[in-house]
Enzyme design. Structure first.
Site, PDB file in Angstrom:
ATOM      1  N   LYS A 101      36.267 -11.272  -9.314  1.00 10.40           N
ATOM      2  CA  LYS A 101      35.548 -10.190  -9.990  1.00 10.40           C
ATOM      3  C   LYS A 101      36.474  -8.994 -10.203  1.00 10.40           C
ATOM      4  O   LYS A 101      37.247  -8.637  -9.325  1.00 10.40           O
ATOM      5  CB  LYS A 101      34.373  -9.755  -9.104  1.00 10.40           C
ATOM      6  CG  LYS A 101      33.622  -8.571  -9.672  1.00 10.40           C
ATOM      7  CD  LYS A 101      32.636  -7.985  -8.664  1.00 10.40           C
ATOM      8  CE  LYS A 101      33.257  -6.889  -7.827  1.00 10.40           C
ATOM      9  NZ  LYS A 101      32.286  -6.062  -7.100  1.00 10.40           N
ATOM     10  N   GLU A 115      33.624  -7.163 -15.374  1.00  9.76           N
ATOM     11  CA  GLU A 115      32.643  -6.137 -14.982  1.00  9.76           C
ATOM     12  C   GLU A 115      32.939  -4.755 -15.543  1.00  9.76           C
ATOM     13  O   GLU A 115      33.535  -3.915 -14.866  1.00  9.76           O
ATOM     14  CB  GLU A 115      32.525  -6.051 -13.454  1.00  9.76           C
ATOM     15  CG  GLU A 115      31.421  -5.090 -13.026  1.00  9.76           C
ATOM     16  CD  GLU A 115      31.273  -4.917 -11.514  1.00  9.76           C
ATOM     17  OE1 GLU A 115      32.024  -5.563 -10.761  1.00  9.76           O
ATOM     18  OE2 GLU A 115      30.414  -4.129 -11.111  1.00  9.76           O
ATOM     19  N   LYS A 132      29.384  -9.095 -16.011  1.00  6.18           N
ATOM     20  CA  LYS A 132      28.611  -8.292 -15.060  1.00  6.18           C
ATOM     21  C   LYS A 132      28.602  -6.879 -15.607  1.00  6.18           C
ATOM     22  O   LYS A 132      29.661  -6.263 -15.761  1.00  6.18           O
ATOM     23  CB  LYS A 132      29.283  -8.348 -13.685  1.00  6.18           C
ATOM     24  CG  LYS A 132      28.688  -7.394 -12.668  1.00  6.18           C
ATOM     25  CD  LYS A 132      29.131  -7.782 -11.267  1.00  6.18           C
ATOM     26  CE  LYS A 132      28.589  -6.804 -10.242  1.00  6.18           C
ATOM     27  NZ  LYS A 132      28.667  -7.312  -8.876  1.00  6.18           N
TER      28      LYS A 132
HETATM   29  P1  13P Z   1      25.846  -2.729  -6.966  1.00  4.95           P
HETATM   30  O1  13P Z   1      24.808  -3.765  -7.330  1.00  4.95           O
HETATM   31  O2  13P Z   1      25.554  -2.050  -5.680  1.00  4.95           O
HETATM   32  O3  13P Z   1      26.095  -1.773  -8.103  1.00  4.95           O
HETATM   33  O4  13P Z   1      27.203  -3.469  -6.676  1.00  4.95           O
HETATM   34  C1  13P Z   1      27.652  -4.427  -7.503  1.00  4.95           C
HETATM   35  C2  13P Z   1      29.120  -4.520  -7.462  1.00  4.95           C
HETATM   36  O5  13P Z   1      29.651  -5.526  -7.061  1.00  4.95           O
HETATM   37  C3  13P Z   1      29.933  -3.406  -7.952  1.00  4.95           C
HETATM   38  O6  13P Z   1      31.231  -3.853  -8.213  1.00  4.95           O
END
Ligand code: 13P
Length: 347
Positions: A137, A178, A220
C-alpha cells in the site's frame, strides 16, 4: 486472454462481503494522524501485543480478505514464539505491507508532503513476495486549506504512487494505490468533491504514464464528505451520491475494486456511507473498505492489554462484520445497535 494472477489477487482483496483491515499501527506514526493515534498504545511492546490480539481474533477471515501491516511485522513473533505471519495465514488472510518510511516536505512548500521509502525498495519487494506478501500500500495525501492543495503537490504525489505501483507489479505484488484527500478542515463537500476529482485524475494519468495495469490494482481513496469542521455536514444520502458521482467521472471500470479509507469519519458514518453506496445498485467496480480507524478504534477501546483479550476481539469482529455487510449493502443501524452477539442471519 485469461485473467492474470495479480488481477485475481486484486479481485480477491475486495471479494463480495469482505474488505481489508489497515492494521499498520506503529508508534512513531502516532503524531501524524495514523489511526494508531487513537490507540493510546504506549510502547512498542504494547503495539506488538495489540497486533497479536488482532491476529488471534476468532473468525477474522470471515469478513476480512486481508491485513495491512508494517514490514517489521514480518519478523515479529507472538508471545509463544509463533510468527505473526503464521497466525495471519491461518486465518486465511492475505498480507499486505506499507513500505512508506516517512514523509518529507515538498520542495518550496510549508504544508505539503510527499512520501519517502521508494529508494532501495525493489530489493525489499522481491524478498517480501518470497515470504508470501500479496500486496503493498502507498498512501499519498492532499490537504485542503485556502490555496491548497497545489497542482505541483498533486502531480508529485500522483507520480510517487504510480512509481510504487509500477514497481510492485514488476515484483508480482498488487499495489493499493491510495490518493487521499484529507477530510480535516472547514471546507464544504463541494470542495472535497472538486479536489478528489482533481487528485484522482492526476493519479490515473500518472498510472498510465508509468504503464500500470489497472486490472491489477486496488484503489483506496476517500469518500466525498464535508470537511470535519464544516458547519454544514452533508447527510448519508448526499455523501453516497456525491462520492459515486465523483468516482464515475474518473475511475476506469478496469479497476476491480475500491477499498475506501475511513479518514477520520466515525465508525458508524464510515459504515453507513459504504452501505448507502452499495444500495444504489451495481457500480463498475466493487465498493469495499480498507479501514484503519473505523475497524481498529473500537478494538483498542475495548482491549484490556492481553494478547488474547476477548473484549478487544469481540469489538474487532463486530466492526469487521458490520463493514462486511455494508460492502454488500446489507448493513442496518438496528444490527449495529444489537451489538456483537446477534448472528448474521438475524439481519
Ligand atoms: P483510516 O481508515 O483510519 O483512514 O486508515 C486507513 C489507512 O490505511 C490510511 O493509510
Amino acid at each position: 486472454m485469461s485473467e492474470s494472477t495479480l488481477a485475481a489477487t486484486a479481485r480477491a482483496m475486495v471479494a463480495p462481503g469482505k474488505g481489508i483491515f489497515a492494521a499498520d499501527v506503529r508508534l512513531k506514526d502516532l503524531d501524524r494522524g495514523a489511526w494508531g493515534k487513537v490507540a493510546g498504545l504506549e510502547s512498542e511492546e504494547e503495539a506488538g501485543d495489540f497486533q497479536e490480539m488482532i491476529c488471534r481474533t476468532p473468525g477474522l477471515g470471515e469478513h476480512l480478505s486481508s491485513l495491512i501491516v508494517f514490514p517489521e511485522v514480518l519478523d515479529r513473533t507472538a508471545r509463544d514464539g509463533t510468527p505473526l505471519t503464521e497466525l495471519i495465514a491461518d486465518q486465511g488472510l492475505m498480507l499486505g505491507i506499507t513500505p512508506t518510511t516517512g514523509f518529507q516536505l515538498l520542495g518550496g512548500s510549508q504544508y505539503e508532503y510527499v512520501p519517502r521509502g521508494l529508494e532501495g525498495l525493489a530489493k525489499r519487494l522481491g524478498s517480501w513476495r518470497e515470504r508470501g506478501v500479496s500486496f503493498v500500500k502507498w498512501r499519498v495525501a492532499a490537504r485542503v486549506m485556502p490555496g491548497l492543495p497545489t497542482e505541483r503537490a498533486m502531480i508529485s504525489n500522483a507520480r510517487s504512487v504510480a512509481e510504487l505501483a509500477a514497481l510492485a507489479q514488476q515484483f508480482d505484488l498488487v499495489p493499493i494505490v491510495e490518493p487521499e484527500v484529507e477530510m480535516q478542515g472547514e471546507h464544504s463537500i463541494e470542495r472535497q468533491f472538486q479536489v478528489t476529482e482533481w487528485f484522482l485524475h492526476r493519479t490515473f494519468e500518472a498510472l498510465y504514464e508509468h504503464g500500470v495495469s489497472l486490472e491489477e490494482i486496488v484503489l483506496k481513496t476517500n469518500m466525498v464528505v464535508s470537511g470535519s469542521d464544516c458547519p454544514d455536514q452533508a447527510d448519508t444520502a448526499t455523501v453516497a451520491a456525491e462520492t459515486l458521482r465523483c468516482l464515475r467521472r474518473v475511475v476506469p471500470p478496469a479497476v476491480p475494486g475500491i477499498g475506501f479509507l475511513s479518514g477520520g469519519q466515525t465508525d458508524i458514518d464510515a459504515t453507513a456511507h459504504l452501505d448507502a453506496m452499495n444500495r444504489l445498485g451495481p457500480q463498475p467496480w466493487v465498493l469495499s473498505f480498507s479501514y484503519g480507524r473505523a475497524i481498529g478504534r473500537a478494538a483498542v477501546e475495548a482491549w484490556d492489554g492481553k494478547t488474547d483479550d476477548s473484549n478487544g476481539q469481540t469489538a474487532l469482529a463486530h466492526r469487521a462484520r458490520m463493514c462486511g455487510l455494508a460492502s454488500l449493502g446489507q448493513w442496518s443501524s438496528d444490527l449495529e445497535e444489537a451489538g456483537p452477539d446477534v448472528p448474521a442471519s438475524s439481519g
